[in-house]
Scaffold this motif. Structure first.
Motif, mmCIF file in Angstrom:
data_model
loop_
_atom_site.group_PDB
_atom_site.id
_atom_site.type_symbol
_atom_site.label_atom_id
_atom_site.label_comp_id
_atom_site.label_asym_id
_atom_site.label_seq_id
_atom_site.Cartn_x
_atom_site.Cartn_y
_atom_site.Cartn_z
ATOM 1 N N UNK A 50 -4.880 -8.267 5.671
ATOM 2 C CA UNK A 50 -3.637 -8.710 6.309
ATOM 3 C C UNK A 50 -2.513 -8.912 5.299
ATOM 4 N N UNK A 51 -2.851 -9.441 4.123
ATOM 5 C CA UNK A 51 -1.785 -9.724 3.149
ATOM 6 C C UNK A 51 -1.143 -8.447 2.620
ATOM 7 N N UNK A 52 -1.863 -7.332 2.639
ATOM 8 C CA UNK A 52 -1.286 -6.059 2.210
ATOM 9 C C UNK A 52 -0.430 -5.439 3.310
ATOM 10 N N UNK A 53 -0.700 -5.801 4.553
ATOM 11 C CA UNK A 53 0.047 -5.259 5.696
ATOM 12 C C UNK A 53 1.345 -6.017 5.967
ATOM 13 N N UNK A 100 -0.634 -6.337 -2.596
ATOM 14 C CA UNK A 100 -1.488 -5.149 -2.581
ATOM 15 C C UNK A 100 -2.850 -5.423 -3.205
ATOM 16 N N UNK A 101 -3.901 -4.857 -2.674
ATOM 17 C CA UNK A 101 -5.204 -4.961 -3.340
ATOM 18 C C UNK A 101 -5.138 -4.273 -4.703
ATOM 19 N N UNK A 102 -5.921 -4.752 -5.631
ATOM 20 C CA UNK A 102 -5.977 -4.156 -6.963
ATOM 21 C C UNK A 102 -7.344 -3.512 -7.165
ATOM 22 N N UNK A 133 0.852 -1.186 0.000
ATOM 23 C CA UNK A 133 0.000 0.000 0.000
ATOM 24 C C UNK A 133 0.889 1.236 0.000
ATOM 25 N N UNK A 134 0.286 2.378 -0.248
ATOM 26 C CA UNK A 134 0.954 3.675 -0.122
ATOM 27 C C UNK A 134 0.147 4.548 0.824
ATOM 28 N N UNK A 135 0.829 5.505 1.446
ATOM 29 C CA UNK A 135 0.168 6.480 2.312
ATOM 30 C C UNK A 135 0.226 7.835 1.623
ATOM 31 N N UNK A 136 -0.921 8.393 1.303
ATOM 32 C CA UNK A 136 -0.969 9.685 0.613
ATOM 33 C C UNK A 136 -0.358 10.777 1.489
ATOM 34 N N UNK A 137 0.607 11.495 0.937
ATOM 35 C CA UNK A 137 1.275 12.554 1.689
ATOM 36 C C UNK A 137 1.809 13.596 0.716
ATOM 37 N N UNK A 138 2.042 14.794 1.218
ATOM 38 C CA UNK A 138 2.585 15.877 0.405
ATOM 39 C C UNK A 138 1.545 16.873 -0.052
ATOM 40 N N UNK A 139 0.278 16.632 0.273
ATOM 41 C CA UNK A 139 -0.782 17.514 -0.223
ATOM 42 C C UNK A 139 -0.656 18.927 0.328
ATOM 43 N N UNK A 140 -0.349 19.055 1.611
ATOM 44 C CA UNK A 140 -0.312 20.389 2.209
ATOM 45 C C UNK A 140 0.745 21.269 1.547
ATOM 46 N N UNK A 141 1.927 20.734 1.293
ATOM 47 C CA UNK A 141 2.967 21.537 0.646
ATOM 48 C C UNK A 141 2.613 21.789 -0.816
ATOM 49 N N UNK A 151 -3.632 4.584 -0.232
ATOM 50 C CA UNK A 151 -3.975 4.568 -1.654
ATOM 51 C C UNK A 151 -3.253 3.412 -2.342
ATOM 52 N N UNK A 152 -3.724 3.103 -3.542
ATOM 53 C CA UNK A 152 -3.206 1.961 -4.305
ATOM 54 C C UNK A 152 -2.751 2.417 -5.684
ATOM 55 N N UNK A 153 -2.098 1.536 -6.386
ATOM 56 C CA UNK A 153 -1.625 1.850 -7.739
ATOM 57 C C UNK A 153 -2.810 2.152 -8.645
ATOM 58 N N UNK A 154 -2.618 3.144 -9.522
ATOM 59 C CA UNK A 154 -3.638 3.493 -10.496
ATOM 60 C C UNK A 154 -4.717 4.414 -9.979
#
Length: 454
Positions: free
Chosen positions: A412-415, A422-424, A48-56, A106-109
């Motif tokens: 669990x498998x994504x963690x 990762x979930x698709x 998985x990814x963690x969405x970040x950077x929006x504030x800047x 968030x996920x790919x795509x």
């Protein structure tokens, strides 16, 4: 140093963005455009990814303006008379931004952010937006995996000395706080973000004294509160014994710790715990550091090592195993017309989008205006209209709550730390149909024209 990060300006862009924006303006192509920013595929060993950077990113867009100085710099970069850049003078961002709030998984795509603005504005912003979201999402995702691996034990940030610049060190500390780090060694970041400042001592402090006991006693005299002694300068077990003797003699206990920074940390932690307990100091904690990341932390936790706090630095601060994301910022609509790219392995889907999240990250990527599938919630929110934020920057605590809620619902498998799956996300029927229609239209126009001309 204040700890506040600088906001990039209009010059923080690639030269081809300037060339394209200028051409658009000269051709009168100023209609509304929508660009979508997303990650094509996850790096290896990421679930998985963690969405970040929006504030800047939003701070950048609010301040994006091309004045006389910027126009002159663009002219020099393009080797053109400054008069040629006159169409760009006065350009500023007046558009809308829809984005996934910081802290959400968030996920790919899946779009992290979509910009809708006059085409030259949206084009000029590409480089800096990719820079802000790609780097911070990569680092936040690495840090999040450390929190997962620690399984409830505190994780702290020791990365400043080896991040790629001071600004990156500030961002690492902030992102660590976002995903649940307990503190940072970075004083500027601790001040800026209200984080606990944590730290111990360096080997040089011990080496500067006649022996370890003299060093530990001197440090304790200077710091009458809880102290942490670095015990592996010479011989780790002897260092732990000396630390235990000094702590007991001084009546120190709760809140104090010894730090292991090298060697077989698991085995040394077992022996250190035995020494401390034997000295009647069961409340003295063990801190581990030294090249740790989520994989090393996971191995130590699974082995049962009696380590209370994990200090992570270099490998996490630079996201060593995945230092970049395969991110893209692509035009998906212009002048009311959905558009797409057909390049091999890099095709894009047309139209402004929304991500609909179902239970267990069963996501559906669809069109912005379609009805949400039953049992789902939309991820992208409107965060900027008319070139200005719709609300004040959210506190880090709110982003942390979003992260923790999403993480708890992730399969669990994504963690998993090793070999995550990762979930698709699925594609909605409406988006699939639009994609096919636009693809057929492009092939008929471009490929059909080629055949007719041949």
């Amino acid at each position: 140093m204040t700890g506040q990060m600088t906001v990039p300006g209009a010059l923080t862009t690639d030269v081809y963005e300037v060339s394209m924006a200028l051409a658009y303006l000269r051709e009168g192509m100023t209609g509304e455009a929508t660009f979508s920013l997303f990650v094509r595929k996850l790096p290896p060993r990421r679930g998985f990814l963690v969405a970040a950077g929006l504030e800047s990113a939003l701070a950048y867009l609010e301040g994006l303006r091309v004045g006389s100085a910027e126009a002159a710099a663009f002219a020099e970069a393009l080797h053109r008379p400054v008069e040629d850049l006159e169409p760009l003078r006065g350009l500023e961002f007046t558009g809308e931004v829809r984005a996934v709030p910081e802290g959400r998984i968030v996920l790919a795509g899946e779009p992290l952010l979509e910009v809708t603005a006059p085409l030259p504005q949206a084009q000029l912003a590409e480089t800096c937006l990719l820079n802000q979201l790609s780097h911070q999402t990569a680092v936040a995702s690495k840090a999040a995996r450390c929190v997962l691996a620690a399984a409830g034990r505190p994780v702290v940030d020791f990365s400043l000395r080896r991040t790629h610049g001071v600004e990156a060190g500030l961002r690492m500390a902030r992102l660590g706080s976002l995903v649940g780090f307990a503190g940072t060694s970075n004083v500027a970041a601790a001040t800026a973000y209200g984080m606990p400042a944590v730290g111990t001592m360096a080997h040089s402090f011990v080496e500067a004294h006649e022996d370890e006991e003299a060093a530990f006693r001197a440090f304790a005299r200077a710091h009458p509160g809880p102290v942490t002694f670095l015990v592996d300068t010479y011989d780790t077990e002897a260092g732990v014994g000396t630390a235990a003797r000094v702590l007991r003699d001084l009546g120190y206990g709760p809140g104090c710790a010894v730090r292991l920074d090298s060697g077989d940390l698991g085995a040394l932690a077992v022996r250190a715990r035995r020494i401390l307990d034997g000295a009647g100091l069961p409340e003295v904690r063990i801190v581990a550091s030294g090249g740790l990341d989520e994989h090393a932390v996971d191995r130590l936790v699974r082995s049962g090592a009696p380590i209370d706090v994990y200090a992570v630095g270099t490998r996490v601060g630079v996201s060593a195993d995945a230092p970049y994301l395969d991110s893209a910022y692509k035009l998906v609509a212009y002048g009311g017309r959905p558009v797409m790219k057909l390049s091999a392995a890099k095709a894009t889907a047309p139209g402004a989008k929304q991500v609909f999240r179902g239970p267990g990250a069963a996501d559906v990527v669809g069109l912005r205006d379609e009805a949400p599938p039953p049992g789902t919630e939309p991820l992208l929110e409107t965060v900027m209209t008319g070139g200005h934020r719709v609300a004040a920057p959210a506190p880090l605590a709110a982003a942390r709550e979003r992260f923790e809620a999403d993480l708890a619902r992730l399969p669990d498998e994504a963690r998993r730390i090793d070999d995550p799956v990762p979930p698709e996300p699925a594609v909605s029927g409406a988006l699939a149909r639009l994609t096919e229609e636009v693809r057929d239209r492009i092939r008929a126009r471009v490929l059909g024209g080629r055949v007719a001309g041949g």
